[in-house]
Design a protein around this motif. Structure first.
Motif, short mmCIF file in Angstrom:
data_model
loop_
_atom_site.label_atom_id
_atom_site.label_comp_id
_atom_site.label_asym_id
_atom_site.label_seq_id
_atom_site.Cartn_x
_atom_site.Cartn_y
_atom_site.Cartn_z
N ASN A 190 0.84 -1.20 0.00
CA ASN A 190 0.00 0.00 0.00
C ASN A 190 0.87 1.25 0.00
O ASN A 190 0.57 2.23 -0.68
CB ASN A 190 -0.92 0.02 1.22
CG ASN A 190 -1.94 -1.09 1.18
OD1 ASN A 190 -2.30 -1.59 0.12
ND2 ASN A 190 -2.42 -1.50 2.34
N ALA A 191 1.95 1.23 0.76
CA ALA A 191 2.85 2.38 0.83
C ALA A 191 3.51 2.67 -0.52
O ALA A 191 3.88 3.81 -0.81
CB ALA A 191 3.92 2.16 1.90
N GLN A 192 3.63 1.66 -1.35
CA GLN A 192 4.22 1.81 -2.69
C GLN A 192 3.13 1.95 -3.77
O GLN A 192 3.43 1.84 -4.95
CB GLN A 192 5.11 0.61 -3.01
CG GLN A 192 6.31 0.49 -2.09
CD GLN A 192 7.04 -0.82 -2.30
OE1 GLN A 192 6.43 -1.89 -2.31
NE2 GLN A 192 8.35 -0.73 -2.45
N PHE A 193 1.89 2.18 -3.34
CA PHE A 193 0.76 2.38 -4.26
C PHE A 193 0.58 1.20 -5.21
O PHE A 193 0.31 1.37 -6.39
CB PHE A 193 0.92 3.70 -5.03
CG PHE A 193 1.09 4.88 -4.12
CD1 PHE A 193 0.00 5.40 -3.45
CD2 PHE A 193 2.34 5.45 -3.91
CE1 PHE A 193 0.14 6.49 -2.59
CE2 PHE A 193 2.50 6.53 -3.05
CZ PHE A 193 1.39 7.06 -2.39
N GLY A 194 0.72 0.00 -4.65
CA GLY A 194 0.61 -1.22 -5.45
C GLY A 194 -0.72 -1.37 -6.17
O GLY A 194 -0.76 -1.78 -7.33
N VAL A 195 -1.82 -1.05 -5.50
CA VAL A 195 -3.15 -1.20 -6.13
C VAL A 195 -3.28 -0.21 -7.29
O VAL A 195 -3.71 -0.59 -8.39
CB VAL A 195 -4.28 -1.00 -5.09
CG1 VAL A 195 -5.64 -0.96 -5.77
CG2 VAL A 195 -4.24 -2.11 -4.04
N ILE A 196 -2.88 1.03 -7.08
CA ILE A 196 -2.98 2.03 -8.14
C ILE A 196 -2.11 1.62 -9.34
O ILE A 196 -2.54 1.71 -10.49
CB ILE A 196 -2.57 3.43 -7.62
CG1 ILE A 196 -3.64 3.91 -6.62
CG2 ILE A 196 -2.41 4.42 -8.76
CD1 ILE A 196 -3.26 5.16 -5.87
N GLY A 197 -0.91 1.14 -9.07
CA GLY A 197 -0.03 0.69 -10.14
C GLY A 197 -0.63 -0.45 -10.94
O GLY A 197 -0.58 -0.47 -12.17
N LYS A 198 -1.22 -1.43 -10.24
CA LYS A 198 -1.82 -2.58 -10.92
C LYS A 198 -3.04 -2.15 -11.72
O LYS A 198 -3.27 -2.61 -12.84
CB LYS A 198 -2.18 -3.67 -9.91
CG LYS A 198 -2.80 -4.92 -10.54
CD LYS A 198 -2.01 -5.50 -11.69
CE LYS A 198 -0.85 -6.35 -11.26
NZ LYS A 198 -0.21 -7.08 -12.40
N LEU A 199 -3.85 -1.25 -11.17
CA LEU A 199 -5.01 -0.74 -11.91
C LEU A 199 -4.58 -0.01 -13.18
O LEU A 199 -5.18 -0.20 -14.24
CB LEU A 199 -5.85 0.18 -11.03
CG LEU A 199 -6.73 -0.50 -10.00
CD1 LEU A 199 -7.36 0.53 -9.07
CD2 LEU A 199 -7.80 -1.36 -10.66
N LYS A 200 -3.54 0.79 -13.10
CA LYS A 200 -3.02 1.49 -14.28
C LYS A 200 -2.58 0.48 -15.34
O LYS A 200 -2.86 0.65 -16.52
CB LYS A 200 -1.85 2.41 -13.91
CG LYS A 200 -2.28 3.68 -13.22
CD LYS A 200 -1.06 4.54 -12.89
CE LYS A 200 -1.45 5.83 -12.21
NZ LYS A 200 -0.28 6.64 -11.85
N GLU A 201 -1.89 -0.57 -14.90
CA GLU A 201 -1.43 -1.61 -15.82
C GLU A 201 -2.62 -2.31 -16.48
O GLU A 201 -2.64 -2.50 -17.71
CB GLU A 201 -0.60 -2.64 -15.05
CG GLU A 201 -0.13 -3.82 -15.86
CD GLU A 201 0.56 -4.86 -15.00
OE1 GLU A 201 0.31 -6.05 -15.24
OE2 GLU A 201 1.33 -4.48 -14.08
N ILE A 202 -3.64 -2.66 -15.70
CA ILE A 202 -4.82 -3.33 -16.24
C ILE A 202 -5.53 -2.44 -17.25
O ILE A 202 -5.90 -2.87 -18.33
CB ILE A 202 -5.78 -3.75 -15.10
CG1 ILE A 202 -5.14 -4.87 -14.26
CG2 ILE A 202 -7.13 -4.17 -15.63
CD1 ILE A 202 -5.84 -5.13 -12.93
#
Length: 165
Positions: free
Chosen positions: A146-158
């Motif tokens: 979460n601190a590395q914005f993992g969800v946002i990064g994965k959503l951008k990739e998708i």
């Protein structure tokens, strides 16, 4: 704390609790008595903050006291108590049905055991690097924390991949 549709209500002003609460909830309010909240709000769950690791403390102490209810560790220091049949997987399935979305069109992200049913209901499930280790073992697909914005990064990739198709 009583988690309602629009606000989380709490009585105790213990500074550490309030600090954690304000990081976790976007709408919260201190009240003099939690019973006063009941007449005007529908309670979705009771959230109990535990200064000790919840999985080792409150998560073991509360279940025998809440027979007939769903009591689950929902974070490092949180335990949720709700109706026995309430879980995020049921809500996710109802949302998919309501929107006419197929399972394979969905993705879900989680970090603790209260997310498990939702993750298994989705077409693709991811846990963050900071997720609860037993959940990580069950789900397997890990993204940055979460601190590395993992969800946002994965959503951008998708979304980028969807645009390319």
């Amino acid at each position: 704390m009583l988690s309602c549709a629009d606000c989380a209500f709490y009585e105790d002003g213990f500074p550490k609790f309030v600090e954690v609460l304000k990081r976790s909830y976007s709408s919260e309010m201190r009240v003099g008595n939690l019973e006063s909240v009941l007449k005007d709000n529908t309670v979705l769950k009771i959230s109990v903050w535990d200064a000790l690791p919840a999985a080792e403390h409150g998560g073991k102490v509360l279940p025998p006291l809440t027979a007939g209810l769903r009591t689950i560790v929902s974070g490092y220091d949180w335990v949720d108590v709700s109706a026995a049949q309430a879980d995020k997987g049921r809500a996710f399935n109802a949302l998919m049905e309501n929107l006419g979305v197929r399972r394979e069109q969905t993705v879900a992200f989680g970090d603790h055991m209260n997310d498990y049913e939702m993750l298994t209901a989705s077409g693709k499930a991811y846990v963050t690097a900071n997720a609860y280790p037993p959940l990580k073992a069950l789900v397997g697909e890990e993204i940055p924390s979460n601190a590395q914005f993992g969800v946002i990064g994965k959503l951008k990739e998708i979304l980028t991949n969807l645009q390319g198709n």
